[in-house]
Design a protein around this motif. Structure first.
Motif, mmCIF file in Angstrom:
data_model
loop_
_atom_site.group_PDB
_atom_site.id
_atom_site.type_symbol
_atom_site.label_atom_id
_atom_site.label_comp_id
_atom_site.label_asym_id
_atom_site.label_seq_id
_atom_site.Cartn_x
_atom_site.Cartn_y
_atom_site.Cartn_z
ATOM 1 N N ASP A 80 -2.227 -4.210 1.466
ATOM 2 C CA ASP A 80 -2.675 -3.521 0.442
ATOM 3 C C ASP A 80 -3.704 -4.438 -0.383
ATOM 4 O OD1 ASP A 80 -1.662 -1.010 0.534
ATOM 5 O OD2 ASP A 80 0.066 -1.414 -0.768
ATOM 6 N N GLU A 100 -1.683 7.498 -2.320
ATOM 7 C CA GLU A 100 -2.510 6.685 -3.206
ATOM 8 C C GLU A 100 -4.052 6.882 -2.552
ATOM 9 O OE1 GLU A 100 0.126 3.040 -4.515
ATOM 10 O OE2 GLU A 100 -1.781 2.772 -3.321
ATOM 11 N N GLN A 110 3.579 1.666 3.038
ATOM 12 C CA GLN A 110 2.908 2.141 1.759
ATOM 13 C C GLN A 110 2.642 3.491 1.926
ATOM 14 O OE1 GLN A 110 3.221 0.332 -0.815
ATOM 15 N NE2 GLN A 110 4.298 -1.407 0.287
ATOM 16 N N ARG A 111 2.293 3.875 3.297
ATOM 17 C CA ARG A 111 1.400 5.229 3.383
ATOM 18 C C ARG A 111 2.205 6.012 4.538
ATOM 19 N NH1 ARG A 111 -3.567 5.578 1.108
ATOM 20 N NH2 ARG A 111 -4.309 3.673 -0.020
ATOM 21 N N SER A 164 4.971 4.880 -2.325
ATOM 22 C CA SER A 164 4.754 3.252 -2.294
ATOM 23 C C SER A 164 6.054 2.673 -1.920
ATOM 24 C CB SER A 164 4.076 2.755 -3.151
ATOM 25 O OG SER A 164 4.899 2.831 -4.559
#
Length: 508
Positions: free
Chosen positions: A110, A184, A155-156, A404
């Motif tokens: 990230d 996000e 995170q994804r 997340s």
């Protein structure tokens, strides 16, 4: 990991000897060898590095997994010479595989700085003199998955080949944003600092890394850097307000899923142990954040006496909110190769831990492979999985996008649509079933883009485990189908029921 004493050195030596005797058959030694790269004596580090290259060479399907672990270590601390040589050797022998890992890690990272450093690491090896005979044939292995414990984490949603997929929920229908999982939007961060091209950043790093420095100078520089880190995090104040007699930082912080994590050496009554010190970063306008997270840390501490739960040694709020948990070398995402028997055994152990958590009146709320961890400090063939991060998602989803903090491929329907009810112990039952599904099949129940995953969770059923692997018995299809039922009332009432089913049916 504590500075190895006689027992740790003997353990490392035993692991190295086992690999020397059978490089192809000693995959179970990998966690011990990786942890030994942090040993205090150079002989142990060199032996571990050499043994890792033997295991990888004898088991080419493990190259990507080992390279990922090595690269994460180097991004956290570029002066780990033995780690760098090990990754360099693998890159010289398997350039396509290692370059692919580094590129995937750069895409998954990230932060701009971490992304740039992964890219620099790739270029650094390309320009170095690590030369070998490349192997161009990439065997088809297990599905690539998000990163390990202690790294940025998943995170994804990820495709089967590891591609991150962005995209907001397609239908909110009045969902509470604190429960609903959303991705996000794509960021616009660049790969180099402002005003500096990526090539210039790479050249600067290569020149600095390759400049000759004496071992003493390197140790002084590293000691000075770690002392600065300790001052920045207020380590003395944390130690003074903790159960530890002394805390010593042994690595720079890396961004974990819930907190920035620093590997530390903790001393209590003259005994040393490895501790992961996590520092929480309160969000803007986060009124009540500290109290909410502290309450869940208290819950975690109350259940961590169970031998299937990762230990939370201590936590506090001075100078800021922090926690000190057992250091774990890897998560379930990093498990390299489990037989069906081992997978079912591990699933039963996870179910027993979740049952113990529920019996104390605590809801985990975020069970996925990232929250199932292993210490990596034993050479036993079977390492008991530990449930970690107990209850943290319950607190932090009030302030942070839940996507997340939880891999959506393992999320229960109620995380996507409030019509399925609130997040509670039944949510843990679903996600426990999804983790066991991953254990026995090597893939998540649902895959694809965020929208595809969400639609699958809400409207369809995953492939039967026996359809993925014909060796999986039909009874396990039934157990996992009940655990992952869409409606809460049709799931198992308790995790104990799942544990007993796995134990009873496995011996039939």
């Amino acid at each position: 990991m504590a500075e190895p004493g006689e027992n740790a050195s003997a353990e490392i030596g035993a692991a190295v000897r086992a690999v020397l005797a059978d490089p192809a058959g000693e995959r179970a030694q990998i966690p011990t060898l990786l942890a030994a790269l942090d040993a205090g004596d150079q002989e142990s580090r060199l032996s571990a590095a050499w043994a890792l290259t033997l295991v990888a060479t004898a088991n080419p399907d493990l190259v990507e997994a080992i390279a990922r672990r090595l690269a994460d270590r180097l991004v956290a601390d570029t002066r780990q010479l033995e780690t760098r040589h090990t990754l360099g050797y693998l890159r010289g022998r398997y350039p396509d595989r290692v370059d692919g890992v580094l590129e995937d890690l750069a895409e998954e990272a990230d932060e701009r700085d971490r992304r740039r450093r992964y890219l620099e690491l790739s270029q650094g090896f390309a320009r170095s003199d690590y030369v070998g005979q490349p192997e161009r044939n990439r065997d088809v292995g297990r599905t690539q998955t998000p990163a390990e414990a202690g790294s940025p984490g998943p995170q994804r949603v990820y495709r089967e080949e590891g591609e991150a997929v962005a995209g907001p929920p397609e239908d909110t229908r009045g969902d509470d944003a604190r429960d609903r999982l959303a991705d996000e939007p794509d960021g616009t961060a660049t790969d180099a600092e402002d005003g500096e091209t990526a090539d210039e950043a790479v050249e600067a790093d290569v020149e600095d890394t390759d400049a000759p420095r004496s071992p003493a100078a390197q140790r002084r520089e590293q000691a000075a850097e770690l002392a600065a880190v300790a001052d920045t995090v207020g380590l003395d104040r944390i130690a003074a307000n903790s159960r530890f007699d002394e805390l010593q930082v042994v690595s720079r912080g890396i961004d974990g899923r819930f907190a920035t994590v620093y590997r530390t050496r903790a001393t209590v009554d003259g005994s040393e142990d490895g501790v992961a010190l996590g520092l929480f970063d309160p969000p803007e306008d986060g009124a009540g954040f500290e109290a909410s997270v502290a309450n869940q840390l208290e819950n975690w501490a109350a259940v961590s006496d169970h031998d299937g739960v990762a230990t939370l040694y201590d936590w506090g709020t001075d100078p800021s909110l922090w926690m000190a948990a057992a250091f774990t070398a890897e998560s379930l995402y990093d498990r390299l190769d489990l037989s069906l028997d081992e997978a079912i055994w591990s699933g039963r152990r996870v179910a027993e831990a979740v049952a113990a958590i529920h019996q104390r009146g605590v809801v985990h709320a975020g069970i996925d492979p990232y929250s199932v961890v292993y210490t990596g400090t034993t050479i036993a063939n079977r390492q008991r999985p530990l449930v970690s991060n107990v209850g943290l998602l319950t607190a932090m989803r009030m302030y942070v996008d839940p996507a997340s903090l939880l891999d959506p491929r393992f999320a229960a329907p109620e995380y996507f649509d409030r019509a399925y009810g609130a997040v509670d112990h039944a949510t843990d039952i679903y996600q426990l079933g999804a983790v066991i599904y991953y254990l026995v099949t090597g893939r998540p129940p649902f895959q694809g883009t965020y929208g595809e995953v969400r639609t699958g969770v809400l409207e369809s059923t995953p492939p039967l485990p026996s359809e993925i692997n014909p060796e999986i018995p039909a009874w396990l299809d039934d157990v996992l189908g009940t655990a992952m039922a869409k409606q809460k009332l049709t799931r198992y009432e308790t995790a104990t029921q799942i544990a007993r089913e796995l134990e009873r049916r496995a011996v039939e």
